[in-house]
Design an enzyme around this catalytic site. Structure first.
Site, PDB file in Angstrom:
ATOM      1  N   ASP A 479       0.838  -1.201   0.000  1.00  0.00           N
ATOM      2  CA  ASP A 479       0.000   0.000   0.000  1.00  0.00           C
ATOM      3  C   ASP A 479       0.875   1.256   0.000  1.00  0.00           C
ATOM      4  O   ASP A 479       2.092   1.199   0.251  1.00  0.00           O
ATOM      5  CB  ASP A 479      -0.879  -0.036   1.256  1.00  0.00           C
ATOM      6  CG  ASP A 479      -2.162   0.761   1.113  1.00  0.00           C
ATOM      7  OD1 ASP A 479      -2.292   1.529   0.144  1.00  0.00           O
ATOM      8  OD2 ASP A 479      -3.026   0.630   1.990  1.00  0.00           O
ATOM      9  N   ASP A 549     -10.461   2.322  -3.637  1.00  0.00           N
ATOM     10  CA  ASP A 549     -11.018   2.122  -2.297  1.00  0.00           C
ATOM     11  C   ASP A 549     -12.541   2.162  -2.331  1.00  0.00           C
ATOM     12  O   ASP A 549     -13.184   1.877  -1.329  1.00  0.00           O
ATOM     13  CB  ASP A 549     -10.509   3.198  -1.331  1.00  0.00           C
ATOM     14  CG  ASP A 549      -9.207   2.773  -0.665  1.00  0.00           C
ATOM     15  OD1 ASP A 549      -8.799   1.610  -0.846  1.00  0.00           O
ATOM     16  OD2 ASP A 549      -8.593   3.608   0.026  1.00  0.00           O
TER      17      ASP A 549
HETATM   18  C1  DGJ Z   1      -5.761   2.033   1.912  1.00  0.00           C
HETATM   19  C2  DGJ Z   1      -6.094   0.819   1.104  1.00  0.00           C
HETATM   20  O1  DGJ Z   1      -6.544   1.173  -0.154  1.00  0.00           O
HETATM   21  C3  DGJ Z   1      -7.132   0.005   1.857  1.00  0.00           C
HETATM   22  O2  DGJ Z   1      -7.543  -1.090   1.089  1.00  0.00           O
HETATM   23  C4  DGJ Z   1      -6.529  -0.440   3.150  1.00  0.00           C
HETATM   24  O3  DGJ Z   1      -5.461  -1.311   2.915  1.00  0.00           O
HETATM   25  C5  DGJ Z   1      -6.055   0.766   3.966  1.00  0.00           C
HETATM   26  N1  DGJ Z   1      -5.215   1.628   3.188  1.00  0.00           N
HETATM   27  C6  DGJ Z   1      -5.317   0.333   5.199  1.00  0.00           C
HETATM   28  O4  DGJ Z   1      -4.777   1.386   5.882  1.00  0.00           O
END
Ligand code: DGJ
Length: 741
Positions: A479, A549
């Site tokens: 991430d 997201d």
């Molecule tokens: C952002 C990501 O896109 C989410 O799927 C998740 O992993 C969060 N960060 C976790 O902090």
């Protein structure tokens, strides 16, 4: 496929079945661009494509030759200030303050295959017969800087890959202020420009406008390729659509700051530039030093935008993505993020995993919150040791238990970041990107580690490798949740601070390379708050990426549809999440959530233990459906049929390469009462083949490919808004999957 050079006309012709690309050496030694488009027959001379006429008020290269003005000649790698006034591809600041350069042809090389680009992701060949490369070597005599322009033509597809390489062979240092990967002068401007733009949770929505005189551009200055704009651009003829007409695609294999630009001059020619954003870029080249630009890929088709996308899909899926997982069906996963966020115990995770396993899910992914003091997003980032309060036996303890359930185990990392409240920051406060004496801008309470420093990358590698060496981790979600601000590195001198953004990305690539080398069977999924770094650069290391997201099925239709213009279905992470959805609070039926997510690398991201037995049973059916059909869904030939941006319905489909099987996804946003009769014209089928068409358990009949493509598949609502005779009532956010065999 071939690359020829005609000595007499000083012309290069790169061609395959689909395209021709023609370059000539101009009288002043610069390279002129003659043609890029549908294949032309080979000729010795294409000088007639060079339009050189005297025009008043133009500046000329030679005193007695009023026809050669760089302002009017289409060029391969435009320079500014010596009669060309358009935005250039290159800018070199020299010791005396001048920025003029004069790159003249010196030599060329035609080779089989395609060379790798040191430290950078790029397309590749597996056999040198798959492509040929032309390297054109130019020299700026005054500075001694040598410029090599690389052009690779592939045997398959209307594809040309390009990059530029600089070496300072002079005696004085120079500063490279601009070094684009691609400069493409087109003879007219009769195009629509399509960019892929958005924001967090709303990525890659296509936006279309006519090219106009002047400059239009998109780019990123955030340090990541960004949610806002993607390093991908289409120029299509106004009459072209998904199924016919000319379109050009320009894609940059890079994950950092980029610029994609088209300048239409007042004679209606178009210059496309694509490469590292020149703003804030300043790369010092000492004598003997070199600089390699990222690779840019151009695709031409006269068969419409589906064909353009399919060419990119095939190239990026098979000759950009690499490794063990490249051609393998991707595991169905459950990710605990939207199920638990930061609040979980080992027991709760195992409860989720047990239910997941019973539902047919193959991989359990533990997201953020498993390490250091990471109880929320203000603390612990950078401390890559398991939180023993939550995981008493560490990662091996939990992972072993997951394995005993018969599932694989995956883990979340955010390698490039640190919270100030962490042991890592306390030990190395100078390891973040920040300008001494200035305020440090905030982003999710975290700061960006200085990945331009090899020792920082090495440190993070050691921490991650220590976890992965435990042997139980088969998947990593990498991430990245904030963009760079106050870009300054404590490790570089003042005159090299303009290198930090690019060196940072090189550090990211180095870490990916080391990890994928050391753990070749681990499946990497890239992520940047969803799709903030969904770009071809990362596809080279991680064959799939978390698309957004936003997990709402209706929003995902748009996001996945937009993403599909460049990126293959096998690269798009897509999960079934809770209803009401956590981003939009929208209720959508479970079947639609799955019907959207199955056109991606499929998974679940919700608390399965809150679902009813009926819902769990439905999920079981979904996972067994997915296991049966995922090869076709993830690796088939993908067609966009109806745009979710255009109306109340959307549709897409995938066809097996032998055209024996296909799956059609049909989606309707809002329900309608007593609606019109509708048909969906399919694509890519064998017109002479008889297909059996099923929707769920219902067989709809047997139809020939020509009927399905030209008359269409009947999608009219059989209920007309009423559920008669026990028929399944239709609803808002409804969808259907049609299976053709
Ligand atoms: C952002 C990501 O896109 C989410 O799927 C998740 O992993 C969060 N960060 C976790 O902090």
């Amino acid at each position: 496929m071939n690359i020829t050079y005609n000595e007499a006309s000083r012309t290069f012709h790169l061609f395959n079945r689909h395209i021709s690309y023609i370059i000539t050496i101009l009288p002043n030694g610069h390279l002129g661009q003659l043609y890029f488009g549908k294949k032309l027959r080979p000729r010795e001379d294409y000088a007639h494509l060079l339009e050189m006429v005297p025009r008043s008020m133009s500046s000329y290269v030679f005193e007695h030759e009023r026809t050669l003005s760089l302002e009017h000649v289409r060029q391969e790698y435009g320079v500014y200030g010596s009669s060309d006034y358009r935005i250039p591809a290159v800018e070199i600041l020299q010791g005396n303050g001048s920025r003029i350069s004069d790159f003249c042809y010196e030599s060329h090389k035609i080779t089989k295959g395609k060379p790798a680009l040191a430290g950078l992701p790029a397309t590749y060949t597996e056999d040198e017969e798959e492509a040929m490369t032309l390297t054109l070597v130019l020299k700026d005599a005054l500075t001694g800087v040598e410029l090599s322009l690389l052009y690779t033509i592939f045997a398959q597809g209307g594809i040309l890959a390009r990059s530029a390489h600089f070496t300072n062979q002079g005696t004085e240092a120079v500063h490279l202020l601009k070094a684009m990967s691609l400069c493409m002068d087109l003879p007219d401007c009769d195009y629509e420009w399509i960019q892929f733009s958005g924001a967090w949770a709303r990525e890659r929505h296509p936006r279309v406008r006519r090219l106009e005189q002047g400059i239009q551009s998109v780019g990123s200055m955030r340090g990541n390729s960004s949610h806002e704009h993607n390093p991908f651009l289409i120029l299509k003829r106004p009459q072209a659509d998904e199924f016919q007409g000319e379109a050009l695609g320009f894609s940059l294999i890079y994950s950092g700051n980029f610029l994609a630009q088209a300048e239409v001059d007042t004679h209606d020619t178009t210059r496309v530039l694509l490469g590292i954003h020149p703003e804030w870029f300043d790369w010092k080249l000492e004598p003997g030093e070199s600089f390699q630009t990222p690779e840019a890929v151009m695709v031409y088709t006269d068969q419409g935008m589906n064909a353009l996308s399919q060419t990119f899909h095939e190239l990026y899926r098979t000759r950009l993505a690499r490794g063990y997982w490249r051609d393998r069906e991707r595991p169905i996963l459950v990710n605990n993020w939207e199920a638990t966020y930061f609040t979980f115990t080992q027991e709760e995770l195992l409860d989720l995993a047990k239910t997941a396993q019973k539902a047919g899910i193959e991989l359990f992914v533990l997201d953020d919150g498993w390490f250091g003091k990471r109880e929320n997003d203000r603390t612990g980032l950078g401390d890559w040791t398991p939180n023993r309060d939550r995981l008493p036996q560490g990662i091996p303890g939990l992972a072993k238990k997951i394995h005993e359930l018969g599932m694989k185990f995956g883990l979340w990392f955010e390698p490039e970041m640190v919270n100030k409240n962490s042991d890592l920051y306390r030990a190395h406060p100078d390891w973040i990107l920040a300008v001494p004496g200035r305020r440090q801008s905030q982003g999710r309470y975290q700061h960006v580690l200085d990945f331009s420093r090899p020792e920082v990358v090495d440190y993070i590698y050691d921490r991650m490798a220590a976890i992965l060496e435990g042997g139980y981790v088969s998947y990593v979600k990498w991430d990245m949740n904030r963009s760079i601000t106050e870009c300054w590195s404590a490790a570089l001198p003042a005159d090299r601070q303009g290198e930090v953004f690019h060196r940072y990305i090189l550090g990211v690539y180095r870490l990916y390379q080391r990890l994928t080398d050391a753990f070749p069977q681990v499946l990497f999924e890239s992520c940047a708050s969803g799709g903030g770094r969904f770009d071809p650069g990362l596809l080279y290391y991680a064959p799939q990426a978390w698309t957004s997201d936003d997990t709402d099925a209706v929003e995902r239709l748009k996001i996945q549809y937009g993403t599909s213009y460049c990126y293959p279905v096998s690269s798009m992470g897509a999960h079934v999440s809770a209803s009401p959805n956590h981003q939009l609070m929208r209720d959508t039926p479970l079947h639609t959530r799955a019907n959207v997510a199955c056109f991606g690398t499929f998974g679940y991201e919700l608390d399965l233990n809150r679902l009813s037995p009926e819902e769990l049973q439905e999920i079981k059916c979904q996972t067994s459906f997915m296991k049966k059909w995922r090869w076709l869904l993830q690796f088939g030939v993908f067609y966009r049929l109806q745009s979710p941006f255009a109306g109340n319905t959307a549709a897409w489909m995938t066809v097996s390469p032998d055209r024996e099987k296909a799956i059609v996804g049909w989606y309707r946003i809002l329900n309608t009462v007593n609606p019109p009769y509708t048909r969906l014209r399919l694509a890519g089928l064998d017109p002479d083949r008889l297909y059996t068409v099923r929707e769920g358990d219902r067989q709809l009949g047997q139809f020939y490919g020509d009927e399905l493509m030209y008359a269409g598949l009947v999608t009219s609502d059989q209920n007309s808004g009423e559920a008669l005779d026990g028929a399944e009532p239709s609803c808002d956010f409804d969808s259907k999957l049609y299976i053709l065999e």
